[in-house]
Each structure stands twice: as C-alpha cells, then as structure tokens.
Design a protein around this motif. Sequence first.
Motif, PDB file in Angstrom:
ATOM      1  N   LEU A   1      38.010  46.854   1.126  1.00 46.07           N
ATOM      2  CA  LEU A   1      37.716  47.201  -0.264  1.00 46.07           C
ATOM      3  C   LEU A   1      36.599  48.236  -0.371  1.00 46.07           C
ATOM      4  N   SER A   2      35.635  48.166   0.512  1.00 47.29           N
ATOM      5  CA  SER A   2      34.560  49.162   0.517  1.00 47.29           C
ATOM      6  C   SER A   2      35.114  50.557   0.834  1.00 47.29           C
ATOM      7  N   ILE A   3      35.978  50.615   1.826  1.00 43.38           N
ATOM      8  CA  ILE A   3      36.572  51.897   2.224  1.00 43.38           C
ATOM      9  C   ILE A   3      37.493  52.434   1.131  1.00 43.38           C
ATOM     10  N   THR A   4      38.326  51.569   0.558  1.00 40.06           N
ATOM     11  CA  THR A   4      39.257  52.055  -0.472  1.00 40.06           C
ATOM     12  C   THR A   4      38.512  52.493  -1.727  1.00 40.06           C
ATOM     13  N   GLU A   5      37.401  51.865  -2.033  1.00 36.47           N
ATOM     14  CA  GLU A   5      36.599  52.302  -3.187  1.00 36.47           C
ATOM     15  C   GLU A   5      36.068  53.716  -2.960  1.00 36.47           C
ATOM     16  N   ARG A   6      35.590  53.978  -1.772  1.00 36.88           N
ATOM     17  CA  ARG A   6      35.119  55.330  -1.434  1.00 36.88           C
ATOM     18  C   ARG A   6      36.270  56.330  -1.531  1.00 36.88           C
ATOM     19  N   LEU A   7      37.434  55.926  -1.050  1.00 36.66           N
ATOM     20  CA  LEU A   7      38.608  56.802  -1.086  1.00 36.66           C
ATOM     21  C   LEU A   7      39.006  57.106  -2.535  1.00 36.66           C
ATOM     22  N   LYS A   8      38.968  56.103  -3.401  1.00 35.31           N
ATOM     23  CA  LYS A   8      39.301  56.322  -4.810  1.00 35.31           C
ATOM     24  C   LYS A   8      38.332  57.307  -5.456  1.00 35.31           C
ATOM     25  N   GLN A   9      37.069  57.191  -5.127  1.00 36.97           N
ATOM     26  CA  GLN A   9      36.089  58.115  -5.698  1.00 36.97           C
ATOM     27  C   GLN A   9      36.395  59.559  -5.295  1.00 36.97           C
ATOM     28  N   GLN A  10      36.751  59.763  -4.048  1.00 38.15           N
ATOM     29  CA  GLN A  10      37.028  61.122  -3.569  1.00 38.15           C
ATOM     30  C   GLN A  10      38.387  61.620  -4.029  1.00 38.15           C
ATOM     31  N   SER A  11      39.279  60.714  -4.394  1.00 41.99           N
ATOM     32  CA  SER A  11      40.589  61.163  -4.867  1.00 41.99           C
ATOM     33  C   SER A  11      40.454  61.967  -6.153  1.00 41.99           C
ATOM     34  N   LYS A  12      39.402  61.732  -6.913  1.00 41.64           N
ATOM     35  CA  LYS A  12      39.180  62.496  -8.142  1.00 41.64           C
ATOM     36  C   LYS A  12      39.006  63.981  -7.834  1.00 41.64           C
ATOM     37  N   MET A  13      38.203  64.287  -6.823  1.00 40.82           N
ATOM     38  CA  MET A  13      37.978  65.686  -6.451  1.00 40.82           C
ATOM     39  C   MET A  13      39.259  66.281  -5.876  1.00 40.82           C
ATOM     40  N   ARG A  14      39.934  65.521  -5.048  1.00 41.94           N
ATOM     41  CA  ARG A  14      41.186  66.009  -4.457  1.00 41.94           C
ATOM     42  C   ARG A  14      42.217  66.296  -5.550  1.00 41.94           C
ATOM     43  N   ASN A  15      42.344  65.379  -6.500  1.00 41.04           N
ATOM     44  CA  ASN A  15      43.298  65.577  -7.595  1.00 41.04           C
ATOM     45  C   ASN A  15      42.929  66.778  -8.450  1.00 41.04           C
ATOM     46  N   LYS A  16      41.656  66.934  -8.701  1.00 36.44           N
ATOM     47  CA  LYS A  16      41.204  68.072  -9.506  1.00 36.44           C
ATOM     48  C   LYS A  16      41.677  69.389  -8.895  1.00 36.44           C
ATOM     49  N   TYR A  17      41.453  69.566  -7.620  1.00 41.24           N
ATOM     50  CA  TYR A  17      41.776  70.846  -6.980  1.00 41.24           C
ATOM     51  C   TYR A  17      43.249  70.987  -6.626  1.00 41.24           C
ATOM     52  N   ASN A  18      43.986  69.921  -6.675  1.00 41.12           N
ATOM     53  CA  ASN A  18      45.424  70.014  -6.428  1.00 41.12           C
ATOM     54  C   ASN A  18      46.236  70.120  -7.704  1.00 41.12           C
ATOM     55  N   HIS A  19      45.595  69.854  -8.843  1.00 39.65           N
ATOM     56  CA  HIS A  19      46.322  69.863 -10.106  1.00 39.65           C
ATOM     57  C   HIS A  19      45.598  70.698 -11.162  1.00 39.65           C
ATOM     58  N   CYS A  20      44.995  71.780 -10.725  1.00 37.20           N
ATOM     59  CA  CYS A  20      44.318  72.656 -11.676  1.00 37.20           C
ATOM     60  C   CYS A  20      44.873  74.074 -11.540  1.00 37.20           C
TER      61      CYS A  20
END
Length: 164
Positions: free
Chosen positions: A75-94
């Motif tokens: 859960l600690s690792i997946t929480e970190r991954l979710k936080q970084q998915s925001k940046m990844r999504n931003k640059y892949n969908h802009c």
Amino acid sequence: MAAAQEVLLLVGRLNYVWTNTESLLIYIIAHLLKVDKESAIIVFLTLNTTRARIDLTERLAKLPATPPETRDQVLSITERLKQQSKMRNKYNHCIYSFDEQGEISSTQLMRLVEGEKEIRYGKVEQLDAREMARLENAIREITDISKALWSFIRSRPNFDERLI
C-alpha cells in the motif's frame, strides 16, 4: 520557456520509467494471488488502465489473508505510484502551446470540468523552470518506486530470479 527538445526528452524518460515501473505490478499481483508469472501477466494485461491495475493490487493487499507487513509495504508503494501517475497523466494527455520562437510555453490539459451551469476545459499551466524541475523530480521518484518494488519482489520467499 522550455526548449521543445528538452521537454520531449523528459516526457520520453517519464514514459520509459513509468512503463518499466508499472510492469513490476505483475510480480506483486503474482505474489498476492499466489499464481505464476504468466497468469499474472494475463490479469495485468486484461486490466487496460493503470488505475485498474493499482486498484487490483491494493484490493489484493487488503485481503485478510495478506500479512500486515506485506499489506503495509504494498500500500505504501502503490500510494507513491498513484501520486506520480498524476504527472504522467498530465504529460500524456495534454497539448502544448508554443511561443513565437517555437519553444513550448505551456501545457493545456484535455479534460472537461463540468459545473452546474458551465463547462470548462483545458487547464493551462506554464512550462517554466519550476515545472521542468517538477518533471525531473517525478522521474527520480518513479525510479525510486521501481527500486522499492524490486526490493519487495526480491524479498519474497517464493521469488525465483530465473522467472524474470
């Protein structure tokens, strides 16, 4: 403003580290489901979004049969991954806006925000030195998440290095 080549290089690196890191969820899924890697690959590929893959991993970790230490680590690792998915999504969908010199000046998100009586879209954010530093930090954080995933995977008693 940021040079287009520099931005595209960073976005490429972001995608590279993201894809490699997300694919490690295969091993976590295999471990939590107690199945072989091939079965976990089928589950992983059947779920066609990052969000679905992370949700599955978190739900499996929360099962009563999962040891608390394993649950906490996953859960600690997946929480970190979710936080970084925001940046990844931003640059892949802009989309990118360019200035008069042809340099990238801002990003515009391609997402609708629907209010009670209005629709807005395309939040615009400047692509300045601060944002470039945020992008570089995201790449470093995703790389660190990958290392944490590998550490967890290798620490499992049933891990077999030959299956990589």
